[in-house]
Motif scaffolding. Structure first.
Motif, PDB file in Angstrom:
ATOM      1  N   MET A 102      -2.065  12.408  -5.326  1.00  9.24           N
ATOM      2  CA  MET A 102      -3.073  13.476  -5.207  1.00  9.24           C
ATOM      3  C   MET A 102      -4.429  13.076  -5.784  1.00  9.24           C
ATOM      4  O   MET A 102      -5.310  13.922  -5.932  1.00  9.24           O
ATOM      5  CB  MET A 102      -2.572  14.740  -5.926  1.00  9.24           C
ATOM      6  CG  MET A 102      -1.310  15.346  -5.328  1.00  9.24           C
ATOM      7  SD  MET A 102      -1.567  16.004  -3.664  1.00  9.24           S
ATOM      8  CE  MET A 102      -2.532  17.477  -4.031  1.00  9.24           C
ATOM      9  N   GLY A 103      -4.588  11.800  -6.154  1.00  7.90           N
ATOM     10  CA  GLY A 103      -5.863  11.362  -6.707  1.00  7.90           C
ATOM     11  C   GLY A 103      -6.150  11.912  -8.086  1.00  7.90           C
ATOM     12  O   GLY A 103      -7.307  12.038  -8.494  1.00  7.90           O
TER      13      GLY A 103
ATOM     14  N   GLY B 176       0.837  -1.190   0.000  1.00  8.67           N
ATOM     15  CA  GLY B 176       0.000   0.000   0.000  1.00  8.67           C
ATOM     16  C   GLY B 176       0.867   1.232   0.000  1.00  8.67           C
ATOM     17  O   GLY B 176       2.083   1.148   0.172  1.00  8.67           O
ATOM     18  N   ASP B 177       0.236   2.387  -0.203  1.00  4.59           N
ATOM     19  CA  ASP B 177       0.933   3.665  -0.155  1.00  4.59           C
ATOM     20  C   ASP B 177       2.037   3.756  -1.195  1.00  4.59           C
ATOM     21  O   ASP B 177       3.173   4.100  -0.898  1.00  4.59           O
ATOM     22  CB  ASP B 177       1.475   3.923   1.255  1.00  4.59           C
ATOM     23  CG  ASP B 177       0.364   3.931   2.275  1.00  4.59           C
ATOM     24  OD1 ASP B 177      -0.158   5.013   2.568  1.00  4.59           O
ATOM     25  OD2 ASP B 177      -0.011   2.842   2.750  1.00  4.59           O
ATOM     26  N   LEU B 178       1.663   3.431  -2.440  1.00  6.31           N
ATOM     27  CA  LEU B 178       2.623   3.557  -3.534  1.00  6.31           C
ATOM     28  C   LEU B 178       2.889   5.020  -3.843  1.00  6.31           C
ATOM     29  O   LEU B 178       3.965   5.379  -4.263  1.00  6.31           O
ATOM     30  CB  LEU B 178       2.060   2.925  -4.816  1.00  6.31           C
ATOM     31  CG  LEU B 178       1.928   1.428  -4.870  1.00  6.31           C
ATOM     32  CD1 LEU B 178       0.713   0.958  -4.111  1.00  6.31           C
ATOM     33  CD2 LEU B 178       1.833   1.004  -6.310  1.00  6.31           C
ATOM     34  N   HIS B 179       1.830   5.851  -3.585  1.00  7.22           N
ATOM     35  CA  HIS B 179       1.820   7.266  -3.979  1.00  7.22           C
ATOM     36  C   HIS B 179       2.217   7.364  -5.473  1.00  7.22           C
ATOM     37  O   HIS B 179       2.863   8.261  -5.895  1.00  7.22           O
ATOM     38  CB  HIS B 179       2.718   8.082  -3.051  1.00  7.22           C
ATOM     39  CG  HIS B 179       2.168   8.154  -1.651  1.00  7.22           C
ATOM     40  ND1 HIS B 179       1.427   9.211  -1.212  1.00  7.22           N
ATOM     41  CD2 HIS B 179       2.219   7.294  -0.627  1.00  7.22           C
ATOM     42  CE1 HIS B 179       1.070   9.011   0.032  1.00  7.22           C
ATOM     43  NE2 HIS B 179       1.537   7.848   0.412  1.00  7.22           N
ATOM     44  N   CYS B 180       2.025   6.871  -6.345  1.00 11.81           N
ATOM     45  CA  CYS B 180       2.266   7.093  -7.819  1.00 11.81           C
ATOM     46  C   CYS B 180       1.200   7.600  -8.614  1.00 11.81           C
ATOM     47  O   CYS B 180       0.898   8.714  -8.231  1.00 11.81           O
ATOM     48  CB  CYS B 180       3.128   6.129  -8.466  1.00 11.81           C
ATOM     49  SG  CYS B 180       2.963   4.456  -8.847  1.00 11.81           S
TER      50      CYS B 180
ATOM     51  N   ASN C 253      -6.835   7.629   1.244  1.00 12.78           N
ATOM     52  CA  ASN C 253      -7.228   9.039   1.385  1.00 12.78           C
ATOM     53  C   ASN C 253      -6.574   9.913   0.315  1.00 12.78           C
ATOM     54  O   ASN C 253      -7.183  10.849  -0.196  1.00 12.78           O
ATOM     55  CB  ASN C 253      -6.903   9.554   2.793  1.00 12.78           C
ATOM     56  CG  ASN C 253      -5.458   9.379   3.187  1.00 12.78           C
ATOM     57  OD1 ASN C 253      -4.868   8.328   2.941  1.00 12.78           O
ATOM     58  ND2 ASN C 253      -4.875  10.391   3.804  1.00 12.78           N
ATOM     59  N   HIS C 254      -5.326   9.603  -0.068  1.00 12.74           N
ATOM     60  CA  HIS C 254      -4.675  10.398  -1.125  1.00 12.74           C
ATOM     61  C   HIS C 254      -5.438  10.295  -2.448  1.00 12.74           C
ATOM     62  O   HIS C 254      -5.473  11.266  -3.203  1.00 12.74           O
ATOM     63  CB  HIS C 254      -3.228   9.937  -1.324  1.00 12.74           C
ATOM     64  CG  HIS C 254      -2.278  10.531  -0.325  1.00 12.74           C
ATOM     65  ND1 HIS C 254      -1.346  11.490  -0.651  1.00 12.74           N
ATOM     66  CD2 HIS C 254      -2.147  10.312   1.002  1.00 12.74           C
ATOM     67  CE1 HIS C 254      -0.666  11.836   0.435  1.00 12.74           C
ATOM     68  NE2 HIS C 254      -1.132  11.126   1.451  1.00 12.74           N
ATOM     69  N   ASP C 255      -6.024   9.124  -2.700  1.00  9.74           N
ATOM     70  CA  ASP C 255      -6.755   8.933  -3.954  1.00  9.74           C
ATOM     71  C   ASP C 255      -8.061   9.735  -3.980  1.00  9.74           C
ATOM     72  O   ASP C 255      -8.701   9.839  -5.018  1.00  9.74           O
ATOM     73  CB  ASP C 255      -7.042   7.439  -4.159  1.00  9.74           C
ATOM     74  CG  ASP C 255      -5.769   6.616  -4.100  1.00  9.74           C
ATOM     75  OD1 ASP C 255      -4.800   6.986  -4.781  1.00  9.74           O
ATOM     76  OD2 ASP C 255      -5.732   5.617  -3.349  1.00  9.74           O
TER      77      ASP C 255
END
Ligand SMILES: [Fe+2]
Ligand SMILES: [Fe+2]
Length: 245
Positions: free
Chosen positions: A47-48, A27-31, A73-75
């Motif tokens: 940032m979704g 989880g939490d790839l942030h890509c 949440n970022h998505d």
């Protein structure tokens, strides 16, 4: 604790024959592929933004095993979750939001979850309407998880979350933010169904393993955490779940 983790397996085999399904989760790839399926525990983008989802979709085009995800949440940051889900679904990913699916005989119930804190320190629905709305969001996510688990008929069940259902796997975060990294309301439905294991992300500085009150293993597969706990290893956790052959 080795990178290869085991699921709880206390039910009798129907046939006496067993094989294992190897599940890779992060989880939490942030890509990848030393597993039979890949679980993605949210924060797939930073940032979704649809453009970020397209970056992940291109990476997923090389995936040779089924992929199942929940959003984080970022998505949600840009309010474009539907577009993000659409792009990832087009790339072959199954994105769960209170629904369930079955892969290799394993039922997967997935929901993003929400925050609110743990145990006796959890926020209660009392006072201002905004506090009640905040708590209602956590209750609603727990109800969605319960409904998705109730739909499964699989002998083996896995729960995929972004937020943590227990405090243990967020310990290491500043104590002041515990209420914002998970909710023990998510633990309640997990304890009512025959769940083999739970994976979640979100708590980048948490612990990688914990257990629910009824001893179901919970793994925090947040990418920054896995990189810290298992430096130099592939950035995913591999778990094995026994299924009837
Ligand atoms: Fe994250
Ligand atoms: Fe997150």
């Amino acid at each position: 604790m080795p990178r290869n983790a085991q699921a709880r397996d206390d039910s009798p085999s129907m046939t006496g024959l067993r094989k294992s399904v190897r599940i890779a989760a992060l989880g939490d790839l942030h890509c990848t592929e030393s597993a039979d399926m890949l679980l993605l525990a949210g924060d797939l983008t930073d940032m979704g933004q649809p453009e970020e989802a397209r970056v992940l979709a291109r990476e997923l085009s090389t995936l040779r095993v089924p992929g199942v995800a929940v959003l984080g949440n970022h998505d949600c940051e840009s309010g474009r979750q539907e577009e993000v889900i659409h792009i990832l679904a087009d790339a072959g990913l199954t994105v769960l939001d209170g629904d369930a699916c079955e892969v290799h005989g394993i039922g997967i119930a997935g929901v993003k979850g929400f925050c609110g804190g743990f145990g006796t320190h959890a926020l209660g629905p009392w006072g201002e309407p905004t506090v009640k709305q905040f708590v209602h969001e956590a209750v609603n996510e727990a109800l969605k998880l319960e409904a998705s688990l109730a739909r499964l008929r699989s002998a083996r069940q896995v729960v995929l979350l972004h937020y943590s259902p227990i405090q243990q796997t967020v310990e290491g975060e500043p104590i002041e933010i515990y209420p914002f990294v998970g909710s023990s309301r998510l633990e309640e439905p997990i304890m009512r169904f025959p769940v083999s294991l739970v994976v979640h992300g979100h708590a980048h500085r948490g612990r990688h393993e914990g257990r629910t009150k009824n001893d179901v293993p919970v793994y925090n597969v947040s990418l920054p955490l896995l990189n810290r706990v298992f430096p130099g290893r592939p950035p995913f956790l591999v778990m094995e779940v026994a299924v009837d052959a």
